[in-house]
Design a protein around this motif. Structure first.
Motif, PDB file in Angstrom:
ATOM      1  N   ALA A  21       0.831  -1.199   0.000  1.00 43.26           N
ATOM      2  CA  ALA A  21       0.000   0.000   0.000  1.00 43.26           C
ATOM      3  C   ALA A  21       0.873   1.260   0.000  1.00 43.26           C
ATOM      4  CB  ALA A  21      -0.920  -0.005   1.219  1.00 43.26           C
ATOM      5  N   PHE A  22       2.009   1.211   0.719  1.00 42.04           N
ATOM      6  CA  PHE A  22       2.916   2.354   0.761  1.00 42.04           C
ATOM      7  C   PHE A  22       3.460   2.659  -0.636  1.00 42.04           C
ATOM      8  CE2 PHE A  22       7.196   4.133   1.264  1.00 42.04           C
ATOM      9  CZ  PHE A  22       6.933   5.215   2.089  1.00 42.04           C
ATOM     10  N   ILE A  23       3.872   1.602  -1.359  1.00 40.59           N
ATOM     11  CA  ILE A  23       4.387   1.797  -2.715  1.00 40.59           C
ATOM     12  C   ILE A  23       3.286   2.275  -3.647  1.00 40.59           C
ATOM     13  CG2 ILE A  23       5.390   0.622  -4.713  1.00 40.59           C
ATOM     14  CD1 ILE A  23       6.784  -1.273  -2.740  1.00 40.59           C
ATOM     15  N   ALA A  24       2.100   1.664  -3.529  1.00 42.80           N
ATOM     16  CA  ALA A  24       0.993   2.019  -4.416  1.00 42.80           C
ATOM     17  C   ALA A  24       0.565   3.469  -4.242  1.00 42.80           C
ATOM     18  CB  ALA A  24      -0.193   1.095  -4.152  1.00 42.80           C
ATOM     19  N   ALA A  25       0.710   3.997  -3.026  1.00 44.29           N
ATOM     20  CA  ALA A  25       0.323   5.376  -2.772  1.00 44.29           C
ATOM     21  C   ALA A  25       1.292   6.372  -3.411  1.00 44.29           C
ATOM     22  CB  ALA A  25       0.237   5.632  -1.269  1.00 44.29           C
ATOM     23  N   ARG A  26       2.481   5.900  -3.769  1.00 45.56           N
ATOM     24  CA  ARG A  26       3.515   6.807  -4.278  1.00 45.56           C
ATOM     25  C   ARG A  26       3.967   6.495  -5.698  1.00 45.56           C
ATOM     26  NH1 ARG A  26       3.230   6.324   0.813  1.00 45.56           N
ATOM     27  NH2 ARG A  26       3.837   7.980   2.264  1.00 45.56           N
ATOM     28  N   LEU A  98      12.692 -16.247  -9.937  1.00 41.77           N
ATOM     29  CA  LEU A  98      11.261 -16.397 -10.211  1.00 41.77           C
ATOM     30  C   LEU A  98      10.441 -15.629  -9.176  1.00 41.77           C
ATOM     31  CD1 LEU A  98       8.811 -17.685 -11.596  1.00 41.77           C
ATOM     32  CD2 LEU A  98       9.196 -19.736 -10.208  1.00 41.77           C
ATOM     33  N   CYS A  99      10.816 -15.736  -7.904  1.00 42.04           N
ATOM     34  CA  CYS A  99      10.103 -15.004  -6.842  1.00 42.04           C
ATOM     35  C   CYS A  99      10.188 -13.498  -7.071  1.00 42.04           C
ATOM     36  CB  CYS A  99      10.676 -15.358  -5.475  1.00 42.04           C
ATOM     37  SG  CYS A  99      10.269 -17.018  -4.908  1.00 42.04           S
ATOM     38  N   ALA A 100      11.351 -13.021  -7.520  1.00 38.48           N
ATOM     39  CA  ALA A 100      11.505 -11.591  -7.789  1.00 38.48           C
ATOM     40  C   ALA A 100      10.598 -11.153  -8.928  1.00 38.48           C
ATOM     41  CB  ALA A 100      12.967 -11.292  -8.125  1.00 38.48           C
ATOM     42  N   ALA A 101      10.507 -11.984  -9.980  1.00 42.75           N
ATOM     43  CA  ALA A 101       9.644 -11.649 -11.114  1.00 42.75           C
ATOM     44  C   ALA A 101       8.178 -11.626 -10.689  1.00 42.75           C
ATOM     45  CB  ALA A 101       9.861 -12.655 -12.246  1.00 42.75           C
ATOM     46  N   VAL A 102       7.770 -12.610  -9.907  1.00 39.07           N
ATOM     47  CA  VAL A 102       6.388 -12.647  -9.421  1.00 39.07           C
ATOM     48  C   VAL A 102       6.130 -11.478  -8.482  1.00 39.07           C
ATOM     49  CG1 VAL A 102       4.744 -13.962  -8.025  1.00 39.07           C
ATOM     50  CG2 VAL A 102       6.144 -15.136  -9.735  1.00 39.07           C
ATOM     51  N   GLY A 103       7.121 -11.161  -7.626  1.00 42.09           N
ATOM     52  CA  GLY A 103       6.981 -10.026  -6.719  1.00 42.09           C
ATOM     53  C   GLY A 103       6.801  -8.722  -7.471  1.00 42.09           C
ATOM     54  N   TRP A 104       7.572  -8.547  -8.545  1.00 43.98           N
ATOM     55  CA  TRP A 104       7.434  -7.341  -9.365  1.00 43.98           C
ATOM     56  C   TRP A 104       6.028  -7.268  -9.964  1.00 43.98           C
ATOM     57  CZ3 TRP A 104       9.461  -6.506 -14.967  1.00 43.98           C
ATOM     58  CH2 TRP A 104       9.266  -5.169 -15.331  1.00 43.98           C
ATOM     59  N   ALA A 105       5.523  -8.417 -10.429  1.00 40.98           N
ATOM     60  CA  ALA A 105       4.179  -8.444 -11.004  1.00 40.98           C
ATOM     61  C   ALA A 105       3.132  -8.058  -9.958  1.00 40.98           C
ATOM     62  CB  ALA A 105       3.883  -9.833 -11.575  1.00 40.98           C
ATOM     63  N   ILE A 106       3.304  -8.547  -8.729  1.00 39.94           N
ATOM     64  CA  ILE A 106       2.354  -8.214  -7.651  1.00 39.94           C
ATOM     65  C   ILE A 106       2.398  -6.718  -7.352  1.00 39.94           C
ATOM     66  CG2 ILE A 106       1.847  -8.524  -5.201  1.00 39.94           C
ATOM     67  CD1 ILE A 106       2.870 -11.410  -5.493  1.00 39.94           C
ATOM     68  N   ILE A 107       3.604  -6.166  -7.212  1.00 44.01           N
ATOM     69  CA  ILE A 107       3.753  -4.740  -6.890  1.00 44.01           C
ATOM     70  C   ILE A 107       3.160  -3.875  -7.999  1.00 44.01           C
ATOM     71  CG2 ILE A 107       5.435  -2.890  -6.582  1.00 44.01           C
ATOM     72  CD1 ILE A 107       7.236  -4.968  -5.204  1.00 44.01           C
ATOM     73  N   ALA A 108       3.457  -4.225  -9.266  1.00 41.01           N
ATOM     74  CA  ALA A 108       2.941  -3.442 -10.388  1.00 41.01           C
ATOM     75  C   ALA A 108       1.422  -3.506 -10.441  1.00 41.01           C
ATOM     76  CB  ALA A 108       3.547  -3.948 -11.697  1.00 41.01           C
ATOM     77  N   ALA A 109       0.860  -4.698 -10.241  1.00 42.67           N
ATOM     78  CA  ALA A 109      -0.593  -4.836 -10.279  1.00 42.67           C
ATOM     79  C   ALA A 109      -1.244  -4.080  -9.120  1.00 42.67           C
ATOM     80  CB  ALA A 109      -0.973  -6.311 -10.225  1.00 42.67           C
ATOM     81  N   ARG A 110      -0.636  -4.166  -7.932  1.00 46.92           N
ATOM     82  CA  ARG A 110      -1.190  -3.492  -6.757  1.00 46.92           C
ATOM     83  C   ARG A 110      -1.123  -1.973  -6.898  1.00 46.92           C
ATOM     84  NH1 ARG A 110      -3.210  -0.943  -3.633  1.00 46.92           N
ATOM     85  NH2 ARG A 110      -3.477  -1.186  -1.387  1.00 46.92           N
ATOM     86  N   GLU A 112      -1.259  -0.237  -9.804  1.00 42.62           N
ATOM     87  CA  GLU A 112      -1.995   0.302 -10.955  1.00 42.62           C
ATOM     88  C   GLU A 112      -3.232   1.053 -10.480  1.00 42.62           C
ATOM     89  OE1 GLU A 112      -3.366  -1.175 -15.405  1.00 42.62           O
ATOM     90  OE2 GLU A 112      -3.328  -2.615 -13.762  1.00 42.62           O
ATOM     91  N   LYS A 113      -3.560   2.121 -11.201  1.00 42.41           N
ATOM     92  CA  LYS A 113      -4.736   2.926 -10.868  1.00 42.41           C
ATOM     93  C   LYS A 113      -5.714   2.875 -12.044  1.00 42.41           C
ATOM     94  CE  LYS A 113      -2.431   4.455  -7.227  1.00 42.41           C
ATOM     95  NZ  LYS A 113      -1.091   3.924  -7.530  1.00 42.41           N
ATOM     96  N   PRO A 114      -6.995   2.600 -11.764  1.00 41.14           N
ATOM     97  CA  PRO A 114      -7.554   2.260 -10.450  1.00 41.14           C
ATOM     98  C   PRO A 114      -7.111   0.870 -10.007  1.00 41.14           C
ATOM     99  CG  PRO A 114      -9.207   1.972 -12.147  1.00 41.14           C
ATOM    100  CD  PRO A 114      -8.033   2.607 -12.820  1.00 41.14           C
ATOM    101  N   TYR A 115      -7.215   0.630  -8.721  1.00 40.01           N
ATOM    102  CA  TYR A 115      -6.784  -0.647  -8.152  1.00 40.01           C
ATOM    103  C   TYR A 115      -7.621  -1.787  -8.715  1.00 40.01           C
ATOM    104  CZ  TYR A 115      -6.336  -4.330  -4.621  1.00 40.01           C
ATOM    105  OH  TYR A 115      -6.149  -5.532  -3.984  1.00 40.01           O
ATOM    106  N   ARG A 116      -6.929  -2.854  -9.153  1.00 47.46           N
ATOM    107  CA  ARG A 116      -7.610  -4.012  -9.746  1.00 47.46           C
ATOM    108  C   ARG A 116      -7.358  -5.229  -8.858  1.00 47.46           C
ATOM    109  NH1 ARG A 116      -5.963  -4.485 -15.889  1.00 47.46           N
ATOM    110  NH2 ARG A 116      -7.683  -5.998 -15.787  1.00 47.46           N
ATOM    111  N   ARG A 117      -8.331  -5.519  -8.022  1.00 50.23           N
ATOM    112  CA  ARG A 117      -8.189  -6.594  -7.051  1.00 50.23           C
ATOM    113  C   ARG A 117      -7.958  -7.944  -7.740  1.00 50.23           C
ATOM    114  NH1 ARG A 117      -9.554  -7.087  -1.776  1.00 50.23           N
ATOM    115  NH2 ARG A 117     -10.588  -5.059  -1.836  1.00 50.23           N
TER     116      ARG A 117
END
Length: 336
Positions: A21-26, A98-110, A112-117
């Motif tokens: 949430a901290f990253i998504a806010a910024r 692989l975990c880093a790639a998946v983590g990046w995907a999670i952060i990018a998706a989280r 994105e605006k508007p938020y896509r659950r």
């Protein structure tokens, strides 16, 4: 220059409590960034399958004889363990990539605006599959490469590829209700294709479990079935998938279907033909390691191709102020 904002104590606390949430806010990523992050996760999910196959084909499955450590006394491989230890430990390290790639995907998706659950959940689904498969991989080592656990390990990797493919597709779509682009009969034909493909992959794991590449130079249990007989069944299923794909392409042409499903079906047909050539050559040349590895890559591409066909049968526009609008995918390249 843009001044760097001061980091306050409140910022540190907020980041510790909920870093996403901290990253998504910024940070608001471009839609292409989200799509590239999803693509990176998909690519790494295929890479980990191919490198896992390399571990087996080089007889390095027990290069690290225990888990989670490499040996009882060392977390990493040692020089005394030689080539096989380096191969097995290297594959374990790729799990972190692989975990880093998946983590990046999670952060990018989280972010994105508007938020896509739904998109964020697909990223988390990949994370939990990776964690589960890492534990299963450890069990594979601890039980001495039992072929049934090896088969389950590969099937769980196929599930990861499926979720990653879906996330890539969803990252280029909106969140409105899906609208079918073809009729019920065509959709049913595609589901027959998906079912046959799942059986093809499952029987392929049996061929692997019964075949000569046990994964280690030591005595390793094999599935007590004649691998050549199962390989022939595998070939029959492959021809069924090819036939269904050709029939689907013919039907799509007959009903004047949109370009998307036609292109995806054509791509799958070409992949299947290439995979078939590799499969027959490796069978008649006594399964050389290089061709088996190429066949494993082809298996991943076939599965992705089948899923792309399935996902191309509908479109999901964006939702703008409660009304559907043009899809994000219309502004992106049509080829995933």
């Amino acid at each position: 220059m843009v001044p760097v904002p001061n980091v306050t104590r409140a910022d540190v606390v907020a980041a510790a409590r909920n870093p996403l949430a901290f990253i998504a806010a910024r940070w608001t990523p471009d839609p292409r960034t989200v799509r590239r992050a999803a693509l990176a996760a998909l690519v790494m999910s295929v890479v980990i399958v191919v490198t896992g196959g390399a571990v087996r084909l080089t007889g390095s499955g027990l290069g690290c004889p225990t888990w989670p450590k490499c040996t009882d006394d060392s977390l990493t491989t040692t020089s005394a363990m030689g080539f096989h230890g380096a191969i097995e430990f290297g594959n374990r390290m790729l799990t972190y990539v692989l975990c880093a790639a998946v983590g990046w995907a999670i952060i990018a998706a989280r972010s994105e605006k508007p938020y896509r659950r739904a998109l964020t959940r697909l990223g988390w689904a990949q994370f939990w599959i990776v964690m589960s498969n890492a534990v299963l991989g450890g069990i594979v080592v601890l039980v001495g490469l039992n072929p049934y656990t090896v088969a389950a390990h590969f099937l769980l990797s196929s599930a990861l590829i499926a979720v990653a493919t879906l996330m890539l597709r969803r990252s280029g779509e909106g969140d409105a209700e899906p609208k079918p682009l073809v009729g019920k009969a065509v959709q049913q034909l595609v589901w027959f294709l998906v079912t046959a493909s799942v059986l093809l992959i499952a029987v392929g794991t049996v061929v692997t479990g019964a075949g000569p590449h046990a994964g280690d130079s030591k005595e390793v249990d094999r599935i007590p079935i004649d691998w050549e007989t199962v390989a022939k069944l595998h070939a029959v299923l492959a021809w069924i998938v090819v036939t269904l794909t050709f029939a689907l392409w013919f039907v799509l042409k007959a009903v004047d279907a949109p370009k998307g499903p036609l292109d995806r079906t054509r791509d799958l047909f070409l992949i299947l033909l290439s995979q078939g050539v590799i499969g027959y050559v490796q069978y008649f040349t006594n399964l050389p390691e290089a061709l088996v590895a190429l066949h494993m890559l082809g298996s991943c591409l076939v599965w992705i191709g089948v899923l792309r066909v399935l996902l191309s049968l509908r479109e999901r526009p964006e939702v703008v102020a409660g009304l559907p609008g043009p899809s994000v995918e219309q502004s992106l390249p049509t080829r995933a």
